[in-house]
Motif scaffolding. Structure first.
Motif, PDB file in Angstrom:
ATOM      1  N   VAL A 118      47.722  41.272  61.940  1.00  0.00           N
ATOM      2  CA  VAL A 118      49.023  40.833  61.437  1.00  0.00           C
ATOM      3  C   VAL A 118      49.341  41.528  60.128  1.00  0.00           C
ATOM      4  O   VAL A 118      50.471  41.964  59.880  1.00  0.00           O
ATOM      5  N   ALA A 119      48.335  41.662  59.261  1.00  0.00           N
ATOM      6  CA  ALA A 119      48.540  42.308  57.961  1.00  0.00           C
ATOM      7  C   ALA A 119      48.949  43.763  58.099  1.00  0.00           C
ATOM      8  O   ALA A 119      49.653  44.306  57.235  1.00  0.00           O
ATOM      9  N   GLU A 120      48.526  44.409  59.175  1.00  0.00           N
ATOM     10  CA  GLU A 120      48.833  45.822  59.396  1.00  0.00           C
ATOM     11  C   GLU A 120      50.099  46.019  60.233  1.00  0.00           C
ATOM     12  O   GLU A 120      50.406  47.147  60.626  1.00  0.00           O
ATOM     13  N   MET A 175      53.645  41.529  71.803  1.00  0.00           N
ATOM     14  CA  MET A 175      53.102  40.911  70.581  1.00  0.00           C
ATOM     15  C   MET A 175      52.062  41.874  69.996  1.00  0.00           C
ATOM     16  O   MET A 175      50.881  41.868  70.362  1.00  0.00           O
ATOM     17  N   LEU A 176      52.526  42.711  69.102  1.00  0.00           N
ATOM     18  CA  LEU A 176      51.778  43.888  68.669  1.00  0.00           C
ATOM     19  C   LEU A 176      50.374  43.597  68.109  1.00  0.00           C
ATOM     20  O   LEU A 176      49.439  44.368  68.368  1.00  0.00           O
ATOM     21  N   PRO A 177      50.175  42.502  67.343  1.00  0.00           N
ATOM     22  CA  PRO A 177      48.815  42.268  66.842  1.00  0.00           C
ATOM     23  C   PRO A 177      47.759  42.062  67.934  1.00  0.00           C
ATOM     24  O   PRO A 177      46.565  42.138  67.644  1.00  0.00           O
ATOM     25  N   GLY A 227      38.381  39.220  67.765  1.00  0.00           N
ATOM     26  CA  GLY A 227      37.906  38.710  66.492  1.00  0.00           C
ATOM     27  C   GLY A 227      38.545  39.324  65.277  1.00  0.00           C
ATOM     28  O   GLY A 227      38.123  39.044  64.154  1.00  0.00           O
ATOM     29  N   ARG A 228      39.566  40.160  65.452  1.00  0.00           N
ATOM     30  CA  ARG A 228      40.191  40.814  64.287  1.00  0.00           C
ATOM     31  C   ARG A 228      40.989  39.838  63.435  1.00  0.00           C
ATOM     32  O   ARG A 228      41.347  40.137  62.309  1.00  0.00           O
TER      33      ARG A 228
END
Length: 353
Positions: free
Chosen positions: A132-134, A81-83, A126-127
């Protein structure tokens, strides 16, 4: 294994009542060795966090353990899960796995959190949704870093080489995983192989695969390449299969209805647990999409599924539970699912050739 339909395995490394994490890992090693022996194509492990019934928290560590204890089968992530991770670290981990087990490693990448919101916050420091956007950019970065030549960056007027490992001779294939149109579109755009999580979503499979194929642009691969995942339980009788499926069904029902999570019940406990009337429709809808029955019943439905979605590979998630007296370091009913299904497909292939 059938030449017409390849089978693979997805493992969430379930933890049932009375099992420790070490027991769960031992049972997964046995299952992977069975899949290896029976001719299954690949064995992927999932990523979930802070769940009492799931030990698959760290795909790279699990992959190293399983690849070292098997001989032929491809081992990979279904998925990372990359994020939750720094992309370069994932590239480094899988570059090392590919170096240790060349030609046997798959990197499957997903976008979901694989956890509850609090755990997700802790994982991402906390990101939040920034990771997800990246996602698109992160996937591209990983693909580039995994190549033996790596990438070059311009830093302060100088060229700076950046590689996942110093001297790679090969790179593991990257697959995108998803249960929505988003991943299908991105996989098509980047020319990546794509896997639809039919075992989890159960809806929209045909639309997602059709979208992927229609939008596909050659990139990492020259043509669309896809398969799907499905929950399965195979036993000697249909009644036994239905009973063996119930522990996992109750776990999934608890997850979908926001009930407290706990280790997976054994079969006797599950049979004694009543499903609330308000949840019965959901339970029936989920189990109807699973492949539950005898070997011949499931093999027939599996072939129908492959033909309906035009795939030549299906990844089985064997969800058979265990009796209370079962050795905690083993999952014989999950192994039986792989054995009986493989035998049935052999018979079916022999009869049609």
């Amino acid at each position: 294994m059938s030449k017409d339909l390849s089978l693979s395995v997805l493992d969430l490394m379930p933890v049932r009542t009375g099992q420790t994490t070490a027991d769960s890992l031992a049972a997964s090693v046995e299952l992977a060795q069975a899949a290896d022996r029976l001719g299954y194509t690949r064995y992927w492990v999932a990523e979930h966090h802070n769940m009492p019934a799931v030990a698959a928290t760290n795909p790279p560590v699990s992959i190293a353990l399983l690849a070292a204890r098997t001989e032929r089968i491809r081992v990979g992530s279904g998925g990372v899960m990359l994020p939750n991770h720094t992309p370069l670290v994932i590239a480094e981990q899988f570059a090392l796995l590919e170096a240790a087990f060349p030609g046997r490693i798959d990197l499957g990448i997903g976008r979901a959190p694989g956890s509850d919101p609090v755990t997700s916050y802790a994982l991402r420091q906390g990101r939040g949704n920034d990771a997800v956007a990246e996602f698109d950019a992160y996937v591209n970065d990983i693909i580039a870093w995994l190549e033996p030549e790596g990438v070059e960056l311009g830093v302060g007027g100088r060229r700076y080489a950046l590689r996942a490992t110093p001297a790679a001779t090969s790179a593991p294939p990257v697959w995108l995983l998803g249960s929505s149109d988003y991943s299908a579109r991105l996989a098509a755009k980047l020319g990546l192989p794509y896997v639809f999580a039919h075992h989890f979503a159960g809806e929209g499979t045909g639309q997602a695969l059709d979208l992927y194929r229609s939008l596909f642009t050659p990139g990492v691969t020259s043509a669309p390449r896809t398969f799907l995942t499905v929950n399965a339980v195979v036993a000697k009788t249909e009644a036994e299969a239905i009973a063996q499926a119930r522990p996992n069904l109750l776990s999934m029902l608890a997850l979908r209805t926001n009930q407290p999570m706990r280790p997976q019940l054994n079969i006797d406990e599950a049979l004694q647990t009543q499903i609330p009337p308000a949840h019965q429709v959901l339970a029936d809808a989920m189990s109807d999409k699973w492949l539950i029955g005898t070997a011949d019943q499931v093999a027939g439905r599996l072939q129908e599924l492959a033909e309906r979605y035009d795939v030549d590979e299906v990844m089985i998630h064997p969800v058979a539970g265990a009796d209370a007296a079962t050795d905690p370091r083993r999952s014989p009913n999950r192994v039986q699912t792989l054995e009986l299904l493989g035998q049935a497909l052999h018979r079916e292939t022999a009869a049609t050739h």
